[in-house]
Scaffold this active site. Structure first.
Site, mmCIF file in Angstrom:
data_model
loop_
_atom_site.group_PDB
_atom_site.id
_atom_site.type_symbol
_atom_site.label_atom_id
_atom_site.label_comp_id
_atom_site.label_asym_id
_atom_site.label_seq_id
_atom_site.Cartn_x
_atom_site.Cartn_y
_atom_site.Cartn_z
ATOM 1 N N GLU A 278 0.812 -1.234 0.000
ATOM 2 C CA GLU A 278 0.000 0.000 0.000
ATOM 3 C C GLU A 278 0.834 1.267 0.000
ATOM 4 O O GLU A 278 0.740 2.083 0.922
ATOM 5 C CB GLU A 278 -0.860 0.041 1.277
ATOM 6 C CG GLU A 278 -1.817 -1.062 1.435
ATOM 7 C CD GLU A 278 -2.709 -0.872 2.670
ATOM 8 O OE1 GLU A 278 -2.269 -0.253 3.644
ATOM 9 O OE2 GLU A 278 -3.839 -1.349 2.634
ATOM 10 N N GLY A 280 1.919 5.035 -0.605
ATOM 11 C CA GLY A 280 1.270 6.317 -0.902
ATOM 12 C C GLY A 280 2.342 7.297 -1.337
ATOM 13 O O GLY A 280 2.514 7.631 -2.498
ATOM 14 N N CYS A 349 0.539 33.574 11.458
ATOM 15 C CA CYS A 349 0.888 34.205 12.722
ATOM 16 C C CYS A 349 1.351 33.145 13.704
ATOM 17 O O CYS A 349 0.680 32.856 14.707
ATOM 18 C CB CYS A 349 -0.322 34.930 13.284
ATOM 19 S SG CYS A 349 -0.750 36.321 12.282
ATOM 20 N N TYR A 378 1.086 14.310 1.062
ATOM 21 C CA TYR A 378 0.762 14.902 2.363
ATOM 22 C C TYR A 378 0.968 16.417 2.386
ATOM 23 O O TYR A 378 1.372 16.967 3.410
ATOM 24 C CB TYR A 378 1.571 14.209 3.480
ATOM 25 C CG TYR A 378 1.345 12.717 3.512
ATOM 26 C CD1 TYR A 378 0.115 12.200 3.898
ATOM 27 C CD2 TYR A 378 2.330 11.822 3.107
ATOM 28 C CE1 TYR A 378 -0.119 10.833 3.905
ATOM 29 C CE2 TYR A 378 2.108 10.454 3.100
ATOM 30 C CZ TYR A 378 0.881 9.964 3.503
ATOM 31 O OH TYR A 378 0.660 8.615 3.497
HETATM 32 C C1 PLP Z 1 -2.640 1.588 6.706
HETATM 33 C C2 PLP Z 1 -1.748 2.438 5.887
HETATM 34 N N1 PLP Z 1 -1.430 2.023 4.647
HETATM 35 C C3 PLP Z 1 -0.640 2.775 3.842
HETATM 36 C C4 PLP Z 1 -0.129 3.973 4.264
HETATM 37 C C5 PLP Z 1 0.703 4.722 3.305
HETATM 38 O O1 PLP Z 1 1.819 5.224 3.816
HETATM 39 P P1 PLP Z 1 2.930 5.865 2.925
HETATM 40 O O2 PLP Z 1 2.398 7.081 2.292
HETATM 41 O O3 PLP Z 1 3.984 6.144 3.902
HETATM 42 O O4 PLP Z 1 3.327 4.848 1.900
HETATM 43 C C6 PLP Z 1 -0.411 4.427 5.564
HETATM 44 C C7 PLP Z 1 0.164 5.677 6.095
HETATM 45 O O5 PLP Z 1 1.264 5.673 6.640
HETATM 46 C C8 PLP Z 1 -1.255 3.637 6.388
HETATM 47 O O6 PLP Z 1 -1.574 4.049 7.612
HETATM 48 N N1 LYS Z 2 1.026 12.746 7.234
HETATM 49 C C1 LYS Z 2 2.266 12.012 7.398
HETATM 50 C C2 LYS Z 2 2.147 10.597 6.930
HETATM 51 C C3 LYS Z 2 1.048 9.854 7.577
HETATM 52 C C4 LYS Z 2 1.034 8.477 7.109
HETATM 53 C C5 LYS Z 2 -0.288 7.844 7.324
HETATM 54 N N2 LYS Z 2 -0.287 6.762 8.265
HETATM 55 C C6 LYS Z 2 3.376 12.747 6.693
HETATM 56 O O1 LYS Z 2 3.129 13.781 6.131
HETATM 57 O O2 LYS Z 2 4.495 12.311 6.684
#
Ligand code: PLP
Ligand code: LYS
Length: 419
Positions: A278, A280, A349, A378
């Site tokens: 998975e 992201g 601010c 993100y």
């Molecule tokens: C359950 C789950 N899957 C996948 C991801 C994707 O994470 P990343 O963007 O670090 O690959 C996250 C976030 O960390 C997550 O919480």
């Molecule tokens: N929001 C975080 C990542 C979260 C991942 C989700 N579990 C970042 O910007 O690095």
């Protein structure tokens, strides 16, 4: 010389669409999806890859992922609704979250999402009830807390023993959950999931957690006669920021994980499960940049020089939240020698609204354009209206052509929900 991003002049983009502006490369995103297909999906049988939409979830992004044939991880009714609005194949959606509401679960079950990742027993009971009400069999995975520390910022580490996520590996709790699920005719418990953390630049925690889960799979088989058909090893693969190594190939992570699962299942006499990843950030992080305009510059002898930008923590909360470090350059002076050090200050601010400390730049002045790299993940997805700054537009580049995929928020749009 102006800085060129995937065949498009960033100064031209700033003039055409205004700033702050998120710019993303579809070519880059497709390249990453193709790499996943070549080096994971086509290389290993019985595998599935989903894009974790929390990194960047928009209608266009869902369409790109659907076209590439990957699945999608969603974590809220809003993310799910976005995917459904562009007819993302619901069977390829995995629904995560530690506190899904009844409405969110109903939306997921009504739309036949492929898998719901169950985070705790009370959610399991709610899904059983709902599935019974709808006369449906819901396919689920259990998110397990593997009790593994990952080397990343504590706010984005998710697999440690005391994490808010997942079902404890404590036998009493896990076995109870497995029994409830397998006793229900409305549930198909396919297997397990873990996610150890985000922005990881080595595979240590994935391998540790996989080893732990292989043991769990064996014990569940021996003690409960439960066969694990699916193992979802999460995402978390890191990318290049100012303070990190270069992004590693997907195979660095997936080859090691697959090897371990193959030998582990073989040694333990278990069936080889469907393996799910998975990612992201790894898919979109480096596809994006943000363009800002530099405004006022504050100088004081012997102290920091601050260059103010027309955005900041509302469009990129990561430096304030996780002390994240970004690379950046001056778009309209990209080949001019760097002879100054400035601190890039956001316009909120908040003293903590500092995007980049001590950045080496050519001499900067009001009106120059700053490009911050690796903002594809993100940033837009975590953007907000703090200090009532409107959310910037997002432009997508493909084959050297630019198109708007998210319009800039106007002041009217910002306030039109207010009474
Ligand atoms: C359950 C789950 N899957 C996948 C991801 C994707 O994470 P990343 O963007 O670090 O690959 C996250 C976030 O960390 C997550 O919480
Ligand atoms: N929001 C975080 C990542 C979260 C991942 C989700 N579990 C970042 O910007 O690095």
């Amino acid at each position: 010389m102006n800085y060129n991003f995937y065949g498009v002049d960033t100064v031209y983009l700033a003039k055409k669409y205004g700033t702050p502006l998120y710019v993303m490369s579809e070519d880059y995103i497709i390249e990453r999806c193709e790499e996943i297909k070549k080096d994971f999906l086509n290389k290993y049988e019985n595998t599935f890859a989903v894009y974790a939409g929390k990194a960047f979830n928009t209608k266009t992004m869902c369409r790109i992922i659907a076209k590439e044939g990957l699945g999608l991880d969603v974590v809220s009714g809003g993310e799910l609704f976005t995917a459904l609005s562009v007819n993302f194949p619901s069977q390829k959606i995995i629904f995560h979250g530690n506190n899904k509401s009844l409405d969110e679960l109903t939306l997921a079950i009504d739309n036949n999402v492929g898998r719901i990742v169950v985070d705790n027993i009370s959610e399991l009971e709610q899904i059983i009830e709902l599935s019974k009400l709808k006369s449906k069999i819901t396919k689920i995975l259990f998110r397990i807390t593997p009790g593994v520390d990952s080397h990343t910022h504590s706010y984005i580490s998710t697999g440690d023993i005391n994490s808010k996520f997942g079902i404890s590996l404590n036998e009493e709790i896990l076995y109870k959950a497995i029994k409830i699920a397998t006793d229900s005719e409305f549930i198909n418990l396919a297997g397990f999931h873990f996610h150890v953390g985000s922005q990881l630049d080595n595979n240590d925690s994935h391998l540790k957690a996989t080893t732990i889960l292989l043991n769990t799979m064996q014990k569940a088989k021996n003690d409960l006669n439960f066969t694990t058909k699916e193992l979802n090893v999460g995402g978390g693969f890191g990318i290049k920021y100012a303070d990190s190594n270069n992004r590693k190939n997907i195979s660095y992570f997936t080859d090691a994980i697959m090897e371990l699962i193959k030998t582990g299942t073989n040694d333990k006499n278990l069936d080889m499960p469907l393996v799910i990843i998975e990612p992201g950030r790894w898919i979109v992080g480096e596809s994006g940049i943000t363009i800002y305009e530099i405004g006022n510059i504050k100088n004081a002898p012997g102290l920091s020089t601050y260059a103010g930008i027309n955005g900041g923590m509302p469009d990129n909360p990561r430096p304030a939240l996780y002390q994240a470090k970004y690379e950046a350059l001056i778009a309209n002076k990209s080949n001019i020698e760097k002879n100054e050090i400035v601190t890039i200050a956001g316009k909120c601010c908040e003293s903590g609204d500092i995007l980049i400390k001590d950045l080496e730049v050519p001499q900067v002045k009001k009106g120059d354009l700053l490009v911050v790299k690796s903002t594809g993940a993100y940033n837009y997805s975590m953007s907000n209206n703090y200090n009532k700054l409107p959310i910037p537009a997002v432009v997508m580049i493909k084959n050297g052509e630019d198109r708007i995929i998210v319009k800039r928020q106007s002041y009217e749009e910002m306030i039109n929900r207010e009474i």
